[in-house]
Design an enzyme around this catalytic site. Structure first.
Site, mmCIF file in Angstrom:
data_model
loop_
_atom_site.group_PDB
_atom_site.id
_atom_site.type_symbol
_atom_site.label_atom_id
_atom_site.label_comp_id
_atom_site.label_asym_id
_atom_site.label_seq_id
_atom_site.Cartn_x
_atom_site.Cartn_y
_atom_site.Cartn_z
ATOM 1 C CD GLU A 42 -2.524 1.245 2.734
ATOM 2 O OE1 GLU A 42 -3.522 1.986 2.827
ATOM 3 O OE2 GLU A 42 -2.108 0.541 3.685
ATOM 4 C CE LYS A 108 -7.435 1.702 3.570
ATOM 5 N NZ LYS A 108 -6.213 2.167 4.276
ATOM 6 C CB CYS A 142 -4.565 -1.442 4.471
ATOM 7 S SG CYS A 142 -3.590 -1.478 6.010
#
Length: 262
Positions: A42, A108, A142
Site C-alpha cells: 500500500e 480504498k 489494508c
C-alpha cells in the site's frame, strides 16, 4: 491459464520519496524474474502518509507510467496502491497494470479512522474485480480486511489481493484475518505488507502471506525480511474443491446499495 506465479514484494519504504521507492522496488522485482503477477505494498511510493495534497499524483502521472513500464518490461501484471488526485479529492488507489498497456484500479473504501485517513482521503464506492490470465482478482487495501461483507465471494472472483501498511503491533490480526478470508470465501488470498518504520513512528513486521483456498500458507513473510515471497496458485485445484464442497450454495442472500448490485 490455470497456474499463476506470484511475487510478493515485502520491502521497507522511504518516507515520501517516490523515485527512491520505485528504484528499490524495481530491483526487488528483478530478483524474482519470471513471475506472472508482482504485488507491491500500500502507498508504495510514499509510505502511509496523511500529507495527501503534498504526495498525491495525477492519475496518469509518473507512478502510473512507471507501473505500466514495469508491467511491459516483465510481461507481467504489477499492482500496488498510490495517493491519486481524483475529481472529489485524493484517493488511496490500488492500481493494476497489465502488459497490454491496460491500467485498472480500485479506490480504498474503508479508510482507517484511527489514523485519520478519513479526514485526508476520499473513500471509494465500488468493489472492483479485475481479470488476468484466466484469474479474477478482487482488489482490496489494508483496513478493508476487517470488513468481510465487502469481500464476500459471490462466485465473481477467484482470489483476493490485499496491499497494506499494517503495523507490527497488530500483526496477529492481519495474519488471522487473511486466513479467515480465504476459508470463508474458498479462494486464495494474497497479502502484501511492508517492513521497517515510517515517520509516524510505526513499525512494520511484514507478515506478507499467500494463503490457498484451504487456509494453507504457501508463502510466509513472518521473519520480517526485506524479500520477495514467491508462490504458485492452481485455479483448477481450487475449482475442484469448490465443486466438491460448495458451501457458497447455502450462503445468505443480501445486497449493499452502491457496492453490490441487487
Amino acid at each position: 491459464m490455470s497456474r499463476i506465479k506470484l511475487a510478493i514484494v515485502q520491502s521497507p519504504l522511504v518516507w515520501q520519496q517516490p523515485e527512491a521507492n520505485c528504484q528499490q522496488l524495481a530491483e526487488h522485482m528483478d530478483s524474482a524474474a519470471g513471475a506472472d503477477l508482482y504485488v507491491l505494498p500500500e502507498m508504495f511510493t510514499t509510505g502511509f502518509s496523511m500529507n495527501a495534497e503534498q504526495i498525491a499524483e495525477p492519475m496518469h502521472g509518473p507512478t502510473t507510467r512507471w507501473l505500466l513500464q514495469q508491467s511491459a518490461l516483465r510481461n507481467a501484471a504489477v499492482c500496488g496502491s498510490v495517493a491519486i488526485r481524483a475529481a472529489g479529492g485524493v484517493v488511496n488507489r490500488l492500481l493494476f497494470a497489465t502488459p497490454d498497456g491496460q491500467l485498472q484500479y480500485y479506490d480504498k473504501r474503508h479508510l482507517f479512522r484511527m489514523g485519520n485517513e478519513h479526514q485526508h482521503y476520499q473513500a471509494g464506492t465500488q468493489r472492483v474485480v479485475v481479470e488476468y490470465l484466466g484469474w479474477r482478482f478482487c482488489l482490496q487495501v489494508c483496513y478493508d480486511l476487517r470488513f468481510p461483507v465487502f469481500a464476500r465471494n459471490r462466485q465473481d472472483y477467484d482470489a483476493l489481493i490485499y496491499v497494506a501498511n499494517w503495523p507490527a503491533s497488530r500483526r496477529q490480526v492481519w495474519r488471522t484475518l487473511l486466513q479467515a478470508r480465504a476459508l470463508e470465501n474458498q479462494v486464495a488470498v494474497i497479502g502484501c505488507n511492508r517492513i521497517g518504520s515510517d515517520d509516524n513512528g510505526l513499525e512494520y513486521s511484514g507478515d506478507s502471506l499467500v494463503v490457498d483456498h484451504l487456509g494453507v500458507l504457501l508463502a510466509d513473510g513472518a521473519d520480517g525480511r526485506d524479500a520477495v515471497l514467491q508462490a504458485e496458485l492452481d485455479l483448477s485445484i481450487q475449482q475442484q474443491f469448490q465443486q466438491k464442497f460448495p458451501a457458497y450454495l447455502d450462503a445468505d442472500a443480501f445486497s449493499l446499495s452502491g457496492v453490490f448490485d441487487g
